[in-house]
Enzyme design. Structure first.
Site, PDB file in Angstrom:
ATOM      1  NE  ARG A 166       6.789  -5.652  12.417  1.00  0.00           N
ATOM      2  CZ  ARG A 166       6.345  -4.445  12.098  1.00  0.00           C
ATOM      3  NH1 ARG A 166       5.195  -3.997  12.611  1.00  0.00           N
ATOM      4  NH2 ARG A 166       7.019  -3.681  11.248  1.00  0.00           N
ATOM      5  CG  HIS A 212       5.135   0.837   3.059  1.00  0.00           C
ATOM      6  ND1 HIS A 212       4.768   2.111   2.679  1.00  0.00           N
ATOM      7  CD2 HIS A 212       4.375   0.557   4.161  1.00  0.00           C
ATOM      8  CE1 HIS A 212       3.850   2.579   3.502  1.00  0.00           C
ATOM      9  NE2 HIS A 212       3.580   1.650   4.407  1.00  0.00           N
ATOM     10  CG  HIS A 242      -0.232   0.071   2.533  1.00  0.00           C
ATOM     11  ND1 HIS A 242       0.309  -1.044   3.144  1.00  0.00           N
ATOM     12  CD2 HIS A 242       0.052   1.111   3.358  1.00  0.00           C
ATOM     13  CE1 HIS A 242       0.870  -0.694   4.285  1.00  0.00           C
ATOM     14  NE2 HIS A 242       0.733   0.608   4.435  1.00  0.00           N
ATOM     15  CG  ASP A 264       1.652   5.061   4.744  1.00  0.00           C
ATOM     16  OD1 ASP A 264       1.121   3.933   4.629  1.00  0.00           O
ATOM     17  OD2 ASP A 264       2.619   5.270   5.504  1.00  0.00           O
TER      18      ASP A 264
END
Length: 326
Positions: free
Chosen positions: A301, A291, A231, A233
Site C-alpha cells: 500500500r 482514526h 490515534h 493527529d
C-alpha cells in the site's frame, strides 16, 4: 308415561351397543401425547437456538468495532464535488480560533474526492516514492520517505536520503519534474481543503511531517512499524489543523487490508475509506476524527500524507533539488 312410550324407550336402549375402551386405544392416546410433547420440545429447542444465534450475531456485528459505513469504496468513482461528512468540532481548536480566526476550523468533518489529483499525477508520485524507497526501506511493515527533511527508513532506523544519494553517487535519482508535480498536487489539495471547509487558503501552510508511506504485511520490527493503532493527529502534532492523504495504490487490486477507518462515536459506526489510485481524503485533525489504518494483509500500500497548519511558525517549504543537502 304411557306403556307405548316405555316400550319405545326400551327398544331404543336395547339397540345401543355398549362402548368400551381397549388397551390399544389407550396406547394410541399415550403415543399421540408423546409425539405432541416431542414436537413441542423440538420447537422450543429451535426457538432457543435461533435466539442464541441472533444474540451472537448481535454481539459480533453490533459492537463499535464492527459497525461499519463505507464512505468510499475502491469500485466507485467520486467525480465533481467531494463526498463529505460534517461532524461536530472538538474543543481542540478553541485557542487556535482566537489566534488564527480566518483559518482554524469552524466546520469540522472529512471528505473524499477522485477529481483533485489526476491519474497521471498519482502515477508520477508513485514513481517518486518507489525511486526514493528503493535506496532504503524498513525491515518491518512500514517505510517512509520525507522529501522535506530527507528522512528515509533504513532497516530499523532512519537516514538522510540526500546525503545517501551523494554517497552512492545517485544525485540524479529525483528530477525537477518530480518536485514540480509534488508542488502542483500540494497546491491543489490546499485549495480544495480551503474551499471545502470555508477557510482562507492564504493562511493555510504545509507542515511537517509530510511524507510518502509504504505499508506491507511484514511483522513490525520497531514501534514505527505499528501503523495500525488508533490515534488523533492533533494529539501527536499540536500544529496540525488539516490532514490529507493521496492514495497511490488501490485496495483489492494492489493490496488487501490497509483501509482507512474513522471512529465516529457520534453515530457509533466506523467510517471506512478504501484507497484508490489518485483518491484524495482530507479531514480536520482534531479529536472528532480519531482514526486508524487496518493492517495490510497482502500486497503493498502506497500513499502520501500531506499535512497543513494555520500557524506560520510551523510552515515548511516545498522540496527542491537545489536546496537539499546533496
Amino acid at each position: 308415561m304411557s306403556s307405548q312410550a316405555l316400550n319405545r324407550r326400551k327398544i331404543a336402549t336395547n339397540n345401543k351397543e355398549p362402548q368400551t375402551v381397549t388397551n390399544s386405544d389407550r396406547q394410541h392416546v399415550v403415543n399421540d401425547r408423546t409425539r405432541s410433547g416431542s414436537l413441542i420440545k423440538q420447537m422450543m429447542s429451535r426457538i432457543a437456538l435461533t435466539v442464541t444465534i441472533l444474540v451472537v450475531v448481535y454481539y459480533i456485528t453490533g459492537t463499535d468495532d464492527h459497525k461499519e459505513l463505507v464512505m468510499a469504496s475502491a469500485s466507485e468513482s467520486i467525480p465533481g464535488s467531494p463526498k463529505g461528512q460534517q461532524v461536530i468540532c472538538s474543543n481542540d481548536y478553541n485557542e487556535d480560533r482566537q489566534r488564527f480566526g480566518s483559518c482554524a476550523p469552524k466546520l469540522c468533518g472529512r471528505f473524499v474526492s477522485d477529481a483533485v489529483v489526476t491519474e497521471s499525477e498519482a502515477k508520477h508520485l508513485l514513481s517518486v516514492a518507489k525511486k526514493g524507497l528503493s535506496l532504503g526501506g524498513s525491515s518491518g511493515s512500514a517505510s517512509i520517505l520525507d522529501l522535506h527533511s530527507g528522512a528515509l527508513s533504513m532497516d530499523t532506523n532512519f537516514v538522510n536520503i540526500y546525503k545517501l544519494m551523494k554517497k552512492m553517487s545517485k544525485e540524479d535519482i529525483f528530477t525537477d519534474k518530480d518536485f514540480e508535480i509534488y508542488r502542483t498536487v500540494k497546491n491543489k489539495i490546499l485549495q480544495t481543503i480551503a474551499i471545502h471547509f470555508g477557510i482562507s487558503g492564504q493562511h493555510l501552510f504545509l507542515t511537517d511531517p509530510t511524507f510518502f508511506s509504504r505499508l506491507t504485511s511484514e511483522a513490525a520490527k520497531t514501534k514505527h512499524d505499528e501503523y495500525w493503532h488508533k490515534h488523533i493527529d492533533k494529539n501527536t502534532y499540536k500544529s496540525f489543523h488539516f490532514t490529507s492523504l493521496v492514495y497511490l495504490s488501490t485496495y483489492g487490486r494492489d493490496f488487501t487490508g490497509g483501509r482507512f477507518v474513522f471512529i465516529d462515536k457520534t453515530i457509533q459506526k466506523n467510517i471506512t475509506i478504501e484507497p484508490k489510485l489518485g483518491r484524495l481524503s482530507a479531514f480536520t485533525s482534531g479529536s472528532e476524527n480519531e482514526h486508524y489504518v487496518e493492517r495490510v494483509t497482502s500486497g503493498t500500500r502506497f500513499a502520501i500524507t500531506v499535512s497543513f497548519t494555520c500557524d506560520p511558525k510551523y510552515a515548511i517549504s516545498d522540496p527542491m533539488i537545489a536546496t537539499n543537502n546533496i
